[in-house]
Design an enzyme around this catalytic site. Structure first.
Site, PDB file in Angstrom:
ATOM      1  N   CYS A 153       0.850  -1.205   0.000  1.00 24.46           N
ATOM      2  CA  CYS A 153       0.000   0.000   0.000  1.00 24.46           C
ATOM      3  C   CYS A 153       0.874   1.240   0.000  1.00 24.46           C
ATOM      4  CB  CYS A 153      -0.930   0.017   1.213  1.00 24.46           C
ATOM      5  SG  CYS A 153      -2.369  -1.070   1.066  1.00 24.46           S
TER       6      CYS A 153
ATOM      7  N   ASP B 241      10.714  -6.241  -8.822  1.00 22.09           N
ATOM      8  CA  ASP B 241      10.948  -6.926  -7.549  1.00 22.09           C
ATOM      9  C   ASP B 241      12.327  -6.537  -7.016  1.00 22.09           C
ATOM     10  OD1 ASP B 241       9.664  -9.773  -6.181  1.00 22.09           O
ATOM     11  OD2 ASP B 241      11.746  -9.239  -5.689  1.00 22.09           O
TER      12      ASP B 241
ATOM     13  N   HIS C  49      -6.272  -2.328  -1.193  1.00 26.16           N
ATOM     14  CA  HIS C  49      -5.687  -3.421  -0.415  1.00 26.16           C
ATOM     15  C   HIS C  49      -6.557  -4.671  -0.493  1.00 26.16           C
ATOM     16  CE1 HIS C  49      -3.122  -5.316   2.541  1.00 26.16           C
ATOM     17  NE2 HIS C  49      -4.227  -5.787   3.113  1.00 26.16           N
TER      18      HIS C  49
ATOM     19  N   HIS D 100      -0.338  -8.427   0.572  1.00 27.60           N
ATOM     20  CA  HIS D 100      -1.091  -7.542  -0.343  1.00 27.60           C
ATOM     21  C   HIS D 100      -1.030  -8.251  -1.687  1.00 27.60           C
ATOM     22  CE1 HIS D 100      -2.096  -3.226  -1.795  1.00 27.60           C
ATOM     23  NE2 HIS D 100      -2.026  -3.962  -2.901  1.00 27.60           N
TER      24      HIS D 100
ATOM     25  N   HIS E  24      -0.427  -9.723  -5.072  1.00 29.01           N
ATOM     26  CA  HIS E  24       0.534  -9.334  -6.114  1.00 29.01           C
ATOM     27  C   HIS E  24       0.770 -10.507  -7.037  1.00 29.01           C
ATOM     28  CE1 HIS E  24       2.805 -10.777  -2.586  1.00 29.01           C
ATOM     29  NE2 HIS E  24       3.680 -11.275  -3.437  1.00 29.01           N
TER      30      HIS E  24
ATOM     31  N   HIS F 102       3.595 -12.000  -9.647  1.00 24.90           N
ATOM     32  CA  HIS F 102       4.960 -11.958 -10.169  1.00 24.90           C
ATOM     33  C   HIS F 102       4.879 -12.221 -11.673  1.00 24.90           C
ATOM     34  CE1 HIS F 102       7.038 -12.657  -6.138  1.00 24.90           C
ATOM     35  NE2 HIS F 102       5.801 -13.077  -5.844  1.00 24.90           N
TER      36      HIS F 102
HETATM   37  P1  DGP Z   1       5.870 -13.166  -2.151  1.00 22.28           P
HETATM   38  O1  DGP Z   1       6.982 -13.982  -1.524  1.00 22.28           O
HETATM   39  O2  DGP Z   1       5.130 -13.909  -3.251  1.00 22.28           O
HETATM   40  O3  DGP Z   1       4.957 -12.574  -1.095  1.00 22.28           O
HETATM   41  O4  DGP Z   1       6.607 -11.976  -2.908  1.00 22.28           O
HETATM   42  C1  DGP Z   1       6.960 -10.776  -2.312  1.00 22.28           C
HETATM   43  C2  DGP Z   1       8.014 -10.158  -3.183  1.00 22.28           C
HETATM   44  O5  DGP Z   1       8.132  -8.796  -2.834  1.00 22.28           O
HETATM   45  C3  DGP Z   1       9.410 -10.760  -3.028  1.00 22.28           C
HETATM   46  O6  DGP Z   1       9.795 -11.378  -4.264  1.00 22.28           O
HETATM   47  C4  DGP Z   1      10.315  -9.581  -2.713  1.00 22.28           C
HETATM   48  C5  DGP Z   1       9.450  -8.387  -3.022  1.00 22.28           C
HETATM   49  N1  DGP Z   1       9.653  -7.254  -2.130  1.00 22.28           N
HETATM   50  C6  DGP Z   1       9.613  -7.266  -0.774  1.00 22.28           C
HETATM   51  N2  DGP Z   1       9.813  -6.025  -0.302  1.00 22.28           N
HETATM   52  C7  DGP Z   1       9.967  -5.218  -1.378  1.00 22.28           C
HETATM   53  C8  DGP Z   1      10.202  -3.823  -1.520  1.00 22.28           C
HETATM   54  O7  DGP Z   1      10.294  -3.051  -0.579  1.00 22.28           O
HETATM   55  N3  DGP Z   1      10.316  -3.358  -2.800  1.00 22.28           N
HETATM   56  C9  DGP Z   1      10.211  -4.168  -3.894  1.00 22.28           C
HETATM   57  N4  DGP Z   1      10.358  -3.611  -5.095  1.00 22.28           N
HETATM   58  N5  DGP Z   1       9.985  -5.490  -3.783  1.00 22.28           N
HETATM   59  C10 DGP Z   1       9.867  -5.995  -2.546  1.00 22.28           C
END
Ligand code: DGP
Length: 116
Positions: A6, A29, A45, A96, A98, A100
């Protein structure tokens, strides 16, 4: 609400944007697993796939309409994979919703490496 994505959607935490409109944001990522590793989120959210309802599913449809464009913008020219981890067994680390979008290289076919 104390939610990392968020805050990224609101611009309170910086991200490397790939695509944005009124409803969704796509950003790189922080820990990429392939040359193209983009996360696509709804700005509202929704905690996970389990939180998708008839009331909020239009934004999920919008995400999927935009993913082909986002994949190309992210650098996946020759195919891509879309993954949404939901819950502890899947390793969801940010609560939240998402998606990939992963590509830009030949991807392994199987979740479990012993099947390679
Ligand atoms: P999941 O494990 O499916 O919940 O994926 C979460 C993803 O979010 C993980 O691949 C790393 C990414 N991530 C975590 N914190 C941040 C952040 O602060 N910025 C960015 N760009 N990605 C983040």
């Amino acid at each position: 609400m104390d939610c990392l994505f968020c805050k990224i959607a609101a611009g309170e935490i910086p991200s490397t944007k790939v695509y944005e409109d009124d409803e969704i944001l796509a950003f790189r990522d922080i820990s990429p697993e392939a040359p193209c590793h983009v996360l696509v989120i709804p700005k509202i959210h929704i905690p996970s796939m389990d939180g998708i309802t008839p009331e909020n599913s239009a934004v999920v449809a919008h995400i999927f309409e935009k993913i082909p464009e986002i994949a190309k913008l992210g650098g996946a020219e020759n195919g891509y994979r879309v993954i949404s981890n939901c819950g502890p067994d899947a390793g969801q680390s940010v609560p939240h919703l998402h998606f990939h979008v992963i590509g830009g290289a030949k991807l392994p076919l199987h979740v479990f490496p012993e099947k390679e």
